[in-house]
Design a protein around this motif. Structure first.
Motif, mmCIF file in Angstrom:
data_model
loop_
_atom_site.group_PDB
_atom_site.id
_atom_site.type_symbol
_atom_site.label_atom_id
_atom_site.label_comp_id
_atom_site.label_asym_id
_atom_site.label_seq_id
_atom_site.Cartn_x
_atom_site.Cartn_y
_atom_site.Cartn_z
ATOM 1 N N GLU A 128 -18.375 -21.398 20.524
ATOM 2 C CA GLU A 128 -17.870 -21.901 22.066
ATOM 3 C C GLU A 128 -18.545 -20.691 22.971
ATOM 4 O OE1 GLU A 128 -13.694 -21.800 22.305
ATOM 5 O OE2 GLU A 128 -13.645 -23.824 21.175
ATOM 6 N N LYS A 129 -18.729 -19.448 22.437
ATOM 7 C CA LYS A 129 -19.283 -18.459 23.595
ATOM 8 C C LYS A 129 -20.926 -18.662 23.671
ATOM 9 C CE LYS A 129 -15.778 -14.875 22.696
ATOM 10 N NZ LYS A 129 -15.576 -13.593 21.919
ATOM 11 N N GLY A 130 -21.458 -19.424 22.491
ATOM 12 C CA GLY A 130 -22.845 -19.508 22.426
ATOM 13 C C GLY A 130 -23.596 -18.456 21.889
ATOM 14 N N ALA A 131 -22.713 -17.674 21.250
ATOM 15 C CA ALA A 131 -23.261 -16.498 20.439
ATOM 16 C C ALA A 131 -23.965 -16.954 19.241
ATOM 17 C CB ALA A 131 -22.216 -15.712 19.962
ATOM 18 N N GLU A 132 -23.717 -18.139 18.814
ATOM 19 C CA GLU A 132 -24.424 -18.654 17.515
ATOM 20 C C GLU A 132 -24.660 -20.142 17.698
ATOM 21 O OE1 GLU A 132 -22.463 -18.059 13.973
ATOM 22 O OE2 GLU A 132 -21.801 -15.868 14.278
ATOM 23 N N PRO A 133 -25.800 -20.643 17.140
ATOM 24 C CA PRO A 133 -25.991 -21.906 17.307
ATOM 25 C C PRO A 133 -25.307 -22.792 16.385
ATOM 26 C CG PRO A 133 -27.724 -20.716 15.912
ATOM 27 C CD PRO A 133 -26.949 -19.773 16.509
ATOM 28 N N ILE A 134 -24.931 -24.033 16.874
ATOM 29 C CA ILE A 134 -24.360 -24.819 16.093
ATOM 30 C C ILE A 134 -25.168 -25.714 15.288
ATOM 31 C CG2 ILE A 134 -22.517 -26.548 15.857
ATOM 32 C CD1 ILE A 134 -21.584 -25.299 18.701
ATOM 33 N N PRO A 135 -25.346 -25.839 14.058
ATOM 34 C CA PRO A 135 -26.066 -26.654 13.331
ATOM 35 C C PRO A 135 -25.731 -28.212 13.604
ATOM 36 C CG PRO A 135 -25.320 -25.088 11.686
ATOM 37 C CD PRO A 135 -24.548 -25.051 12.816
ATOM 38 N N TYR A 136 -26.796 -28.877 13.558
ATOM 39 C CA TYR A 136 -26.415 -30.329 14.157
ATOM 40 C C TYR A 136 -25.487 -31.202 13.402
ATOM 41 C CZ TYR A 136 -27.093 -35.153 15.624
ATOM 42 O OH TYR A 136 -27.069 -36.530 16.193
ATOM 43 N N LEU A 137 -25.538 -31.184 12.062
ATOM 44 C CA LEU A 137 -24.556 -31.919 11.218
ATOM 45 C C LEU A 137 -23.049 -31.259 11.533
ATOM 46 C CD1 LEU A 137 -26.648 -32.487 8.065
ATOM 47 C CD2 LEU A 137 -26.215 -33.963 10.012
ATOM 48 N N LEU A 139 -22.241 -29.998 14.157
ATOM 49 C CA LEU A 139 -21.866 -30.180 15.712
ATOM 50 C C LEU A 139 -21.168 -31.702 15.491
ATOM 51 C CD1 LEU A 139 -21.697 -29.771 18.523
ATOM 52 C CD2 LEU A 139 -23.782 -30.523 18.864
ATOM 53 N N GLU A 140 -21.704 -32.695 14.660
ATOM 54 C CA GLU A 140 -21.440 -33.733 14.508
ATOM 55 C C GLU A 140 -20.019 -33.886 13.775
ATOM 56 O OE1 GLU A 140 -23.962 -36.098 11.717
ATOM 57 O OE2 GLU A 140 -25.326 -37.210 13.386
ATOM 58 N N LEU A 141 -19.687 -33.055 12.991
ATOM 59 C CA LEU A 141 -18.404 -33.041 12.287
ATOM 60 C C LEU A 141 -17.343 -32.556 13.544
ATOM 61 C CD1 LEU A 141 -16.346 -32.833 10.039
ATOM 62 C CD2 LEU A 141 -17.242 -30.452 9.416
ATOM 63 N N LEU A 142 -17.728 -31.604 14.273
ATOM 64 C CA LEU A 142 -16.934 -31.089 15.233
ATOM 65 C C LEU A 142 -16.465 -32.114 16.188
ATOM 66 C CD1 LEU A 142 -18.310 -27.608 15.685
ATOM 67 C CD2 LEU A 142 -16.013 -28.035 14.539
ATOM 68 N N ALA A 143 -17.567 -32.880 16.612
ATOM 69 C CA ALA A 143 -17.227 -33.981 17.489
ATOM 70 C C ALA A 143 -16.144 -34.938 17.111
ATOM 71 C CB ALA A 143 -18.527 -34.539 18.304
ATOM 72 N N ASP A 144 -16.530 -35.521 15.777
ATOM 73 C CA ASP A 144 -15.863 -36.105 15.074
ATOM 74 C C ASP A 144 -14.294 -35.848 14.957
ATOM 75 O OD1 ASP A 144 -15.373 -38.764 13.449
ATOM 76 O OD2 ASP A 144 -14.956 -37.404 11.863
ATOM 77 N N VAL A 145 -13.939 -34.533 14.802
ATOM 78 C CA VAL A 145 -12.680 -34.072 14.685
ATOM 79 C C VAL A 145 -11.981 -34.110 15.803
ATOM 80 C CG1 VAL A 145 -11.282 -31.891 14.459
ATOM 81 C CG2 VAL A 145 -13.113 -32.371 12.572
ATOM 82 N N LEU A 146 -12.788 -33.819 16.811
ATOM 83 C CA LEU A 146 -12.294 -33.612 18.259
ATOM 84 C C LEU A 146 -12.207 -35.229 18.857
ATOM 85 C CD1 LEU A 146 -13.829 -30.439 19.556
ATOM 86 C CD2 LEU A 146 -11.394 -30.891 18.808
ATOM 87 N N ALA A 147 -12.866 -36.195 18.117
ATOM 88 C CA ALA A 147 -12.650 -37.531 18.733
ATOM 89 C C ALA A 147 -13.572 -37.484 19.999
ATOM 90 C CB ALA A 147 -11.227 -38.336 19.092
#
Length: 220
Positions: A128-137, A139-147
């Motif tokens: 969330e701070k942008g301190a680490e890149p989020i692997p694309y897959l 990010l897909e999982l996080l988006a799915d969890v958060l609908a």
């Protein structure tokens, strides 16, 4: 008998080198496309060897440049100066903020999101701070969890990627036109007809009806 100007040879070589680097292509790749030893290709970039016109034409196609580039450095529409490292760092921060907003909108705490996604709270906070890149897959999982829609993270209409996508979309639409239509569009003398068509397409029904009636009055 006239001789080749060495300054002109170096100028052309520099243009070729800059075009290759801009396209993120290697000297080996360009040499392979031209069917020549890489040593000879490097000599051409250094202005110590000369390429023929068909070779320049192939390079123009391979590096996606207009032929005019080799005469005076004219770039194509897609060419743009982008600091890719800076771009990725900025996008990383934007994606982090978007993730945080999606989490807040979904009513999840950092701990809850971490538990549901199988991550640690430290990972979520760093993302969330942008301190680490989020692997694309991931990010897909996080988006799915958060609908959340993945488009919220990937769509970028106004930055370098947006311009790049617009150029590709316009090119794709143009290439899908019939050959005779493409020929008409690119003919400079037809520009006034195209501009007239654009103005007509922006008019409402009443305006078009008025023009039609005016034409009928003139004709009859």
């Amino acid at each position: 008998m006239s001789e080749i100007d060495p300054k002109r040879a170096r100028f052309l070589g520099n243009l070729i080198c800059e075009a290759r680097e801009s396209a993120s292509a290697s000297a080996e790749e360009c040499a392979q496309v031209l069917g020549m030893p890489v040593e000879a290709y490097i000599q051409a970039e250094e202005g110590q060897a000369l390429l023929d016109l068909p070779q320049l034409e192939v390079l123009a196609m391979y590096l996606d440049l207009p032929m005019a580039y080799f005469w005076d450095g004219t770039q194509s529409e897609k060419s743009q100066t982008v600091d890719y490292g800076q771009y990725m760092a900025l996008r990383q921060r934007i994606i982090g903020v978007t993730l945080q907003q999606a989490r807040v909108d979904a009513g999840r705490s950092v701990q809850q999101l971490a538990d549901e996604a199988g991550l640690t709270t430290e990972q979520i906070e760093a993302y969330e701070k942008g301190a680490e890149p989020i692997p694309y897959l991931q990010l897909e999982l996080l988006a799915d969890v958060l609908a959340a829609s993945l488009n919220d993270f990937t769509v970028e209409k106004h930055g370098p990627l947006g311009k790049h996508e617009q150029v590709l979309a316009r090119r794709q639409r143009f290439n899908s036109l019939p050959d005779d239509v493409q020929a008409f569009v690119v003919e400079p003398g037809n520009l006034s007809y195209l501009q007239t068509a654009m103005r007509l397409s922006a008019m409402d029904v009443d305006q078009l009806r008025g023009i039609a009636e005016g034409i009928l009055d003139i004709t009859f």
